[in-house]
Motif scaffolding. Sequence first.
Motif, PDB file in Angstrom:
ATOM      1  N   HIS A  18      -7.280  28.357 -23.088  1.00 40.35           N
ATOM      2  CA  HIS A  18      -7.403  26.928 -22.831  1.00 40.35           C
ATOM      3  C   HIS A  18      -7.800  26.648 -21.384  1.00 40.35           C
ATOM      4  O   HIS A  18      -8.755  25.929 -21.121  1.00 40.35           O
ATOM      5  N   TYR A  19      -7.059  27.230 -20.445  1.00 38.84           N
ATOM      6  CA  TYR A  19      -7.280  26.896 -19.031  1.00 38.84           C
ATOM      7  C   TYR A  19      -8.495  27.600 -18.433  1.00 38.84           C
ATOM      8  O   TYR A  19      -9.007  27.166 -17.411  1.00 38.84           O
ATOM      9  N   LEU A  20      -8.940  28.693 -19.059  1.00 34.82           N
ATOM     10  CA  LEU A  20     -10.119  29.401 -18.534  1.00 34.82           C
ATOM     11  C   LEU A  20     -11.293  29.321 -19.514  1.00 34.82           C
ATOM     12  O   LEU A  20     -12.153  30.193 -19.520  1.00 34.82           O
ATOM     13  N   SER A  21     -11.312  28.273 -20.365  1.00 33.55           N
ATOM     14  CA  SER A  21     -12.313  28.229 -21.439  1.00 33.55           C
ATOM     15  C   SER A  21     -13.744  28.319 -20.907  1.00 33.55           C
ATOM     16  O   SER A  21     -14.559  29.068 -21.425  1.00 33.55           O
ATOM     17  N   GLN A  32     -19.127  34.243 -19.600  1.00 28.85           N
ATOM     18  CA  GLN A  32     -19.283  35.683 -19.317  1.00 28.85           C
ATOM     19  C   GLN A  32     -20.126  36.364 -20.401  1.00 28.85           C
ATOM     20  O   GLN A  32     -20.121  35.949 -21.557  1.00 28.85           O
ATOM     21  N   LEU A  33     -20.795  37.460 -20.013  1.00 27.60           N
ATOM     22  CA  LEU A  33     -21.661  38.175 -20.970  1.00 27.60           C
ATOM     23  C   LEU A  33     -20.888  39.299 -21.667  1.00 27.60           C
ATOM     24  O   LEU A  33     -21.116  40.489 -21.408  1.00 27.60           O
ATOM     25  N   TRP A  34     -19.973  38.918 -22.536  1.00 22.30           N
ATOM     26  CA  TRP A  34     -19.136  39.918 -23.227  1.00 22.30           C
ATOM     27  C   TRP A  34     -19.985  40.842 -24.097  1.00 22.30           C
ATOM     28  O   TRP A  34     -19.707  42.026 -24.218  1.00 22.30           O
ATOM     29  N   CYS A  61      -6.933  50.194 -20.101  1.00 16.71           N
ATOM     30  CA  CYS A  61      -7.915  50.193 -21.202  1.00 16.71           C
ATOM     31  C   CYS A  61      -8.685  48.871 -21.196  1.00 16.71           C
ATOM     32  O   CYS A  61      -8.561  48.081 -22.140  1.00 16.71           O
ATOM     33  N   PRO A  62      -9.471  48.600 -20.130  1.00 13.73           N
ATOM     34  CA  PRO A  62     -10.163  47.295 -20.020  1.00 13.73           C
ATOM     35  C   PRO A  62     -11.127  47.013 -21.169  1.00 13.73           C
ATOM     36  O   PRO A  62     -11.373  45.855 -21.499  1.00 13.73           O
ATOM     37  N   LEU A  63     -11.654  48.079 -21.814  1.00 14.08           N
ATOM     38  CA  LEU A  63     -12.569  47.840 -22.943  1.00 14.08           C
ATOM     39  C   LEU A  63     -11.853  47.128 -24.090  1.00 14.08           C
ATOM     40  O   LEU A  63     -12.469  46.395 -24.865  1.00 14.08           O
ATOM     41  N   GLU A  64     -10.530  47.351 -24.188  1.00 14.49           N
ATOM     42  CA  GLU A  64      -9.749  46.689 -25.245  1.00 14.49           C
ATOM     43  C   GLU A  64      -9.697  45.182 -25.025  1.00 14.49           C
ATOM     44  O   GLU A  64      -9.658  44.404 -25.968  1.00 14.49           O
ATOM     45  N   LEU A  65      -9.673  44.782 -23.747  1.00 12.29           N
ATOM     46  CA  LEU A  65      -9.692  43.343 -23.445  1.00 12.29           C
ATOM     47  C   LEU A  65     -11.020  42.744 -23.921  1.00 12.29           C
ATOM     48  O   LEU A  65     -11.046  41.680 -24.541  1.00 12.29           O
ATOM     49  N   VAL A  66     -12.127  43.446 -23.645  1.00 12.73           N
ATOM     50  CA  VAL A  66     -13.450  42.972 -24.062  1.00 12.73           C
ATOM     51  C   VAL A  66     -13.497  42.872 -25.589  1.00 12.73           C
ATOM     52  O   VAL A  66     -13.945  41.867 -26.151  1.00 12.73           O
ATOM     53  N   ARG A  67     -12.979  43.923 -26.253  1.00 11.65           N
ATOM     54  CA  ARG A  67     -12.946  43.922 -27.732  1.00 11.65           C
ATOM     55  C   ARG A  67     -12.182  42.704 -28.244  1.00 11.65           C
ATOM     56  O   ARG A  67     -12.619  42.003 -29.157  1.00 11.65           O
ATOM     57  N   CYS A  68     -11.040  42.449 -27.619  1.00  7.36           N
ATOM     58  CA  CYS A  68     -10.163  41.348 -28.029  1.00  7.36           C
ATOM     59  C   CYS A  68     -10.877  39.995 -27.856  1.00  7.36           C
ATOM     60  O   CYS A  68     -10.906  39.172 -28.776  1.00  7.36           O
ATOM     61  N   ILE A  69     -11.500  39.773 -26.683  1.00  5.95           N
ATOM     62  CA  ILE A  69     -12.148  38.478 -26.420  1.00  5.95           C
ATOM     63  C   ILE A  69     -13.389  38.296 -27.304  1.00  5.95           C
ATOM     64  O   ILE A  69     -13.633  37.211 -27.833  1.00  5.95           O
ATOM     65  N   LYS A  70     -14.145  39.383 -27.526  1.00  8.99           N
ATOM     66  CA  LYS A  70     -15.319  39.294 -28.420  1.00  8.99           C
ATOM     67  C   LYS A  70     -14.871  38.874 -29.824  1.00  8.99           C
ATOM     68  O   LYS A  70     -15.494  38.033 -30.466  1.00  8.99           O
TER      69      LYS A  70
END
Length: 330
Positions: free
Chosen positions: A33-36, A42-44, A102-111
């Motif tokens: 919400h706050y960082l929408s 960003q180019l996920w 495991c930063p790639l997991e964050l990308v996976r999650c946001i995608k």
Amino acid sequence: MMAVWIQAQQLQGDALHQMQSLYGQHFPIEVRHYLSQWIESQLWDAIDLENPQEEFKAKRLLDSLIQELQNKAEHQVGEDGFLLKIKLGHYANQLKSTYDRCPLELVRCIKHILYTEQRLIREATNSSSPVGGMMDSMSQKYQQINQAFEELRLLTQDTENDLRKLQHNQEYFIIQYQESLRIQAQLSSLAALPPSDRQLREPALLSKRATVEAWLTREANTLQKYRLDLAEKHQKTLQLLRKQQTIILDDELIQWKRRQQLAGNGGPPEGGLDILQSWCEKLAETIWQNRQQIRRAEHLRQQLPIPGPIEELLNELNSTITDIISALVT
């Protein structure tokens, strides 16, 4: 183009529930919400999740996300702002500790989140078209599946609480059982004493032994009842779990494959693989939790065997959950 998050907040009914279920401890909805604006700019998609070399890019995005959150936290003012400042600061630390390694997991999650939100918005927009009726019946089915998952979650939580109570009672029972052995040993040692001393000490010990043994008999029956109640609850959970798994694997997965074939023949594009994946993950998690619980119940029975039907029941539960796991893995 209207921001995805603005549209996502306008979803209703089952679509709104599905959107909300994307969030949790792994990625709090407040962060979305706050960082929408930042998240959506960003180019996920530019990051290839299968390439470990991309971890450096993912780490930079994670660091930027945490920095954005901290900035947002610092700029909060007023009474409500104080709480939000603490909350956002806490989320920044939480995300760092979850994804730092495991930063790639964050990308996976946001995608996954962005993709699903866009799909839900698209479906909601299309539902006014002729396909709307079909979508409604699908969303009704999805709602039933999600409700069954919620029921499974509550059942599993309930048996977890029962298991802890059983363990606590059993530990106390074992302490009292050891006490009865101590009293018995004291009674046996009285034989070496002169009759006058024995008459002096024996009555009190006999009375104490009778009290402890009566309690042990009563408590053994209670423990047996607890064990049977727990096994019956597990039977109910496994029944619902098997039913849920059948719906997902034998109905939804088969239909998805069929839609994929049709898409290959120029039919409508297949959809819903992401939701199938999240359902299968939920199934796996619920099966695993119940399997661990049944094993703990088995361990408690071995630690303190009380004659009765529980051994057979636990064997049945074990073989049922093994069948369920192998069906999911297959």
